[in-house]
Design an enzyme around this catalytic site. Structure first.
Site, PDB file in Angstrom:
ATOM      1  N   GLU A   1      -5.709  -8.728   1.117  1.00  0.00           N
ATOM      2  CA  GLU A   1      -5.827  -8.627   2.271  1.00  0.00           C
ATOM      3  C   GLU A   1      -7.481  -7.839   2.307  1.00  0.00           C
ATOM      4  O   GLU A   1      -7.835  -7.458   1.624  1.00  0.00           O
ATOM      5  CB  GLU A   1      -4.916  -7.338   3.279  1.00  0.00           C
ATOM      6  CG  GLU A   1      -3.746  -7.751   2.825  1.00  0.00           C
ATOM      7  CD  GLU A   1      -2.595  -6.612   3.892  1.00  0.00           C
ATOM      8  OE1 GLU A   1      -1.841  -7.234   3.869  1.00  0.00           O
ATOM      9  OE2 GLU A   1      -3.803  -5.932   4.020  1.00  0.00           O
TER      10      GLU A   1
ATOM     11  N   GLU B   1       0.549  -1.725   0.053  1.00  0.00           N
ATOM     12  CA  GLU B   1       0.155  -0.013   0.129  1.00  0.00           C
ATOM     13  C   GLU B   1       0.452   1.392  -0.099  1.00  0.00           C
ATOM     14  O   GLU B   1       0.583   2.328   0.628  1.00  0.00           O
ATOM     15  CB  GLU B   1      -0.736  -0.024   0.846  1.00  0.00           C
ATOM     16  CG  GLU B   1      -1.742  -1.138   1.372  1.00  0.00           C
ATOM     17  CD  GLU B   1      -2.998  -1.032   2.518  1.00  0.00           C
ATOM     18  OE1 GLU B   1      -2.083  -0.488   3.902  1.00  0.00           O
ATOM     19  OE2 GLU B   1      -3.907  -1.973   1.941  1.00  0.00           O
TER      20      GLU B   1
END
Length: 226
Positions: A161, A16
Site C-alpha cells: 500500500e 499491519e
C-alpha cells in the site's frame, strides 16, 4: 521500476498486525496463522503457485541513525520478525510493506515537507555515496538493509500500500495527494535490484487511522469499500 497490480498470487494474513498502537495484541497469533494457511496450501497442491505473506507497516523496521544503510528490525519484535522473514525466504514469498510518507510528516512537525514527495528535497539524507531526496526511497532501502543485515538479502520486497490522504489533517488535501501519487509512478527512482510491486496505490483510511489515530477519508487511484 516494475509495476504490477496483480496480487492474486499472494495470500495476505491480516494487515499491519505489529503496529505499536495494537500493544502486542497479535504478536502470538500472526505467525501460527501463516503456518496454518501454508499447510492448507501444501495440502491443496497450491504452495508453488500461491505464497503466504503478511503486509506490515513500515514501523517494523527502523534506523537508529536515520541512514537507510543502518536499517534493522524493531528491537521489541526483532526475534519474531526474523522468524517470519525466515518463513518468507523458505517459501519464496515476498516481504510486503505498507509505506505512507504522510505518516512521517504527521508524526513530526519538523519533518521537511518536500522530503515526503518526489520532486527533490532541500533536506536530503546522505548515506555514504547515496543521496536520498525523498522518504519513500529511504524507507524502502532501510527495509532492504534490515533484510541484508540479518542474512535475508534474497527476500524480495513488495510495496503493498502507498498513497496520500485527502482529508483529516492540514497536510491531507487533494493537491498534496495528486503531487504524491503522480510522483510515485514514473520509472525514475533507483531502488537497486529489488522488484517494486504496487499492490494498492491509494490513500487508505483504515491503515492510516490505526497508525496516526485519525481517519483519512480521501482515496487515491485504487479504493476499498468502507
Amino acid at each position: 521500476m516494475d509495476v504490477d497490480v496483480d496480487m492474486d498470487r499472494y495470500v495476505a494474513v491480516g494487515n499491519e498486525p505489529f503496529l505499536e498502537t495494537f500493544n502486542g495484541t497479535y504478536l502470538n497469533t500472526t505467525f501460527p496463522a501463516m503456518q496454518n494457511i501454508q499447510a492448507a496450501l501444501v495440502k491443496a497442491g497450491l504452495a508453488d503457485k500461491v505464497k503466504v505473506t503478511v503486509p506490515l507497516n513500515a514501523d517494523v523496521y527502523q534506523s537508529p541513525t536515520g541512514k537507510p544503510s543502518d536499517g534493522d528490525f524493531r528491537a521489541d519484535i526483532h526475534g519474531l520478525m526474523l522468524t517470519i522473514v525466515q518463513f518468507l525466504a523458505s517459501t519464496g514469498a515476498p516481504f510486503v510493506a505498507n509505506v505512507y510518507p504522510f505518516i512521517s510528516l504527521y508524526a513530526d512537525p519538523n519533518f521537511p515537507l518536500d522530503y515526503a514527495f518526489f520532486q527533490g528535497s532541500s533536506s536530503p539524507v546522505v548515506d555514504g555515496g547515496v543521496t536520498y531526496q525523498n522518504t519513500f526511497d529511504a524507507n524502502h532501502d532501510t527495509l532492504v538493509a534490515a533484510l541484508r543485515r540479518n542474512g535475508f538479502g534474497n527476500v524480495s520486497v513488495v510495496v503493498g500500500e502507498v498513497g496520500w490522504p485527502t482529508d483529516g489533517d492540514a497536510n491531507a488535501n487533494l493537491d498534496y495527494a495528486r503531487r504524491f501519487n503522480q510522483g510515485s509512478l514514473p520509472d525514475s527512482r533507483p531502488l537497486g535490484k529489488d522488484e517494486l510491486t504496487l499492490g494498492k496505490l491509494f490513500a487508505e483510511s483504515s491503515s492510516q487511522q490505526r497508525a496516526v489515530g485519525k481517519t483519512s477519508t480521501g482515496k487515491g487511484f485504487f479504493t476499498e469499500s468502507p
